[in-house]
Design an enzyme around this catalytic site. Structure first.
Site, PDB file in Angstrom:
ATOM      1  N   LYS A 146      28.004  18.332  25.537  1.00  0.00           N
ATOM      2  CA  LYS A 146      28.869  17.177  25.289  1.00  0.00           C
ATOM      3  C   LYS A 146      30.069  17.476  24.402  1.00  0.00           C
ATOM      4  CE  LYS A 146      26.153  13.229  26.508  1.00  0.00           C
ATOM      5  NZ  LYS A 146      24.906  13.828  27.038  1.00  0.00           N
ATOM      6  N   GLU A 200      31.219   4.598  22.955  1.00  0.00           N
ATOM      7  CA  GLU A 200      29.959   3.865  23.087  1.00  0.00           C
ATOM      8  C   GLU A 200      28.881   4.884  23.386  1.00  0.00           C
ATOM      9  OE1 GLU A 200      29.684   4.647  26.270  1.00  0.00           O
ATOM     10  OE2 GLU A 200      31.814   4.565  26.776  1.00  0.00           O
ATOM     11  N   SER A 236      21.884  22.379  30.270  1.00  0.00           N
ATOM     12  CA  SER A 236      22.889  21.525  29.623  1.00  0.00           C
ATOM     13  C   SER A 236      22.575  21.206  28.164  1.00  0.00           C
ATOM     14  CB  SER A 236      23.050  20.226  30.411  1.00  0.00           C
ATOM     15  OG  SER A 236      21.803  19.570  30.562  1.00  0.00           O
TER      16      SER A 236
HETATM   17  C1  LIG Z   1      24.312  13.582  28.348  1.00  0.00           C
HETATM   18  C2  LIG Z   1      23.559  14.715  28.896  1.00  0.00           C
HETATM   19  C3  LIG Z   1      23.463  14.956  30.297  1.00  0.00           C
HETATM   20  C4  LIG Z   1      24.014  14.010  31.334  1.00  0.00           C
HETATM   21  O1  LIG Z   1      25.381  13.850  31.356  1.00  0.00           O
HETATM   22  P1  LIG Z   1      26.301  14.503  32.481  1.00  0.00           P
HETATM   23  O2  LIG Z   1      27.604  13.829  32.266  1.00  0.00           O
HETATM   24  O3  LIG Z   1      25.689  14.211  33.813  1.00  0.00           O
HETATM   25  O4  LIG Z   1      26.338  15.945  32.216  1.00  0.00           O
HETATM   26  C5  LIG Z   1      22.794  16.079  30.735  1.00  0.00           C
HETATM   27  N1  LIG Z   1      22.213  16.931  29.865  1.00  0.00           N
HETATM   28  C6  LIG Z   1      22.270  16.739  28.523  1.00  0.00           C
HETATM   29  C7  LIG Z   1      21.595  17.711  27.639  1.00  0.00           C
HETATM   30  C8  LIG Z   1      22.945  15.628  27.997  1.00  0.00           C
HETATM   31  O5  LIG Z   1      22.972  15.444  26.679  1.00  0.00           O
END
Ligand SMILES: *Cc1c(COP(=O)(O)O)cnc(C)c1O
Length: 415
Positions: free
Chosen positions: A105, A127, A398
């Site tokens: 993020k 938000e 992610s």
């Molecule tokens: C917020 C988040 C996501 C989902 O958001 P995308 O916009 O689809 O990437 C995925 N993985 C993690 C670790 C997140 O914090």
């Protein structure tokens, strides 16, 4: 995230929505700017500011500095030896879990915050549902010296006290929203309302590739550092591009971030994995899943035309997922368009399968993945079964799973 309908936005301003023919930022039939006219000047100013600075050497040098020394880029492309053995193919993990804050993020947040600074803004608003995007915004806000306000549904503040406290520690004001369902969609309404009122000094920092143009483009561009790095790292490590790239998709920012550089490389299979929740069923008022690419229909959500979970009358259905970050009724318009054209394959896994993958990666590699990322990991098994893996796979990890331990422990105890 749950949905804000355009009629709710209209309540804010009671002004006309611009006609479809004027709409900018289309991805095939998706995207656009379906917002009250009162928001148009802000979107136009943002678009102009972005065009002005996106190739500015000073802006890019400063962004590079923050990405490297504050966020911790570049992140490794890690060969997961034990996971590879299990699935009989080479599996690499793109370690976005190692970015400051524990997820991808910050790539977007730091980019937008810096852009806002160059545009002369001194205040950030955002938000947040579960609090992850709010926390990332608080980090950038503190570091770059912004007054930062994060809107959060009152229910979510209660459920996510640690994240609310984290934000406050970093000097962010967390405003609990007591209207409506007291969750994300009400927080989004408040954020739009704030933006309309304070457009002069305020940037609204959106956390995924969603919302009206130019947000899906800006967020994608800032996240596409992931795929650019992967491309170089794949050449270094394997001397070629991967056969398959897998990412989870909530709003779609980590998926678009890793896919973007590979869209022209037609031989690279791109798979977006959604949250199948308990099952791909719906009750009258809510879906039991968050699979908007797999099951959604065309509609308008948060200012863009995209794939949306909705009932027969076009009412937005609430979504459901074990992972807060995937719990969203829509998806980014560009990703929806890439799925529609066949360039990206949309799949889903259930909560149960994601939990199994959460345990599997922890045991096999000593890495506890975020529940969101666990959805991408869970798809490895299905992809292996249907021959979608090839010989060289890159999976976007992610985020890290420390934030999810309470959820997982609660489930084990049957809470
Ligand atoms: C917020 C988040 C996501 C989902 O958001 P995308 O916009 O689809 O990437 C995925 N993985 C993690 C670790 C997140 O914090």
């Amino acid at each position: 995230m749950a949905g804000t309908t355009i009629s709710e936005l209209q309540e804010i301003s009671e002004l006309q929505i611009i006609s479809e023919s004027q709409v900018k930022g289309k991805y095939g039939k998706f995207g656009g700017q379906y917002v009250p006219e009162v928001l148009m000047p802000a979107l136009e100013e943002l678009e102009k500011g972005y065009e002005k600075y996106k190739n500015d050497p000073e802006f890019l040098a400063e962004l590079g500095h923050y990405l490297k020394d504050f966020a911790g880029r570049e992140t490794p492309l890690y060969f997961a030896r034990n996971l590879s053995k299990k699935y009989g193919t080479k599996i690499y993990l793109k370690r976005e879990d190692l970015v400051h804050g524990g997820a991808h993020k910050l790539n977007n947040v730091i980019g937008q915050a810096l852009l806002a600074k160059y545009m002369g803004k001194n205040r950030l608003i955002a938000e947040t549902g579960a609090g992850q995007h709010g926390t990332a915004t608080a980090m950038a806000g503190a570091n770059l010296g912004f007054e930062t306000v994060v809107y959060m549904g009152a229910k979510d503040v209660k459920r996510q006290q640690m994240n609310a406290y984290r934000m406050e520690l970093m000097g962010t004001e967390v405003k609990a929203v007591d209207t409506g369902s007291k969750t994300l969609k009400d927080a989004i309404n408040e954020a739009f309302r704030d933006w309309v009122t304070n457009i002069g000094n305020t940037h609204y920092l959106i956390g995924s590739v969603v919302g009206p143009h130019p947000y899906p483009m800006i967020v994608r561009d800032f996240q596409s550092v992931i795929g650019r790095e992967v491309k170089e790292q794949a050449m270094e490590k394997e001397g070629r591009l991967p056969d398959t790239i897998i990412a989870c998709a909530g709003g779609g920012s980590n998926a678009m971030g890793i896919f973007h550089s590979f869209i022209g490389d037609r031989k690279v299979r791109l798979i977006a994995v959604e949250a199948g929740g308990k099952a791909l069923n719906c009750t009258e008022k809510a879906a039991l899943h968050s699979a908007s690419l797999c099951t959604g229909e065309e509609g308008i959500l948060h200012g863009a035309r995209t794939k949306v979970l909705q009932d027969r009358n076009g009412q937005i259905l609430e979504s459901k997922s074990i992972s807060a970050g995937l719990d969203y009724s829509g998806v980014g318009p560009e990703l929806a368009s890439l799925v529609e054209s066949g360039r990206v394959t949309a799949r889903y896994v259930t909560d149960k399968e994601a939990l199994e993958a959460f345990n599997e990666l922890s045991r096999l590699e000593g890495i506890i993945p975020a529940l969101e990322s666990s959805h991408a990991l869970a798809y490895l098994k299905k992809a292996a079964d249907c021959g979608e893996l090839g010989d060289f796979v890159v999976l976007n990890l992610s985020g890290r799973g420390d934030k999810d331990l309470e959820t997982v422990m609660g489930l084990k105890k049957g809470v």
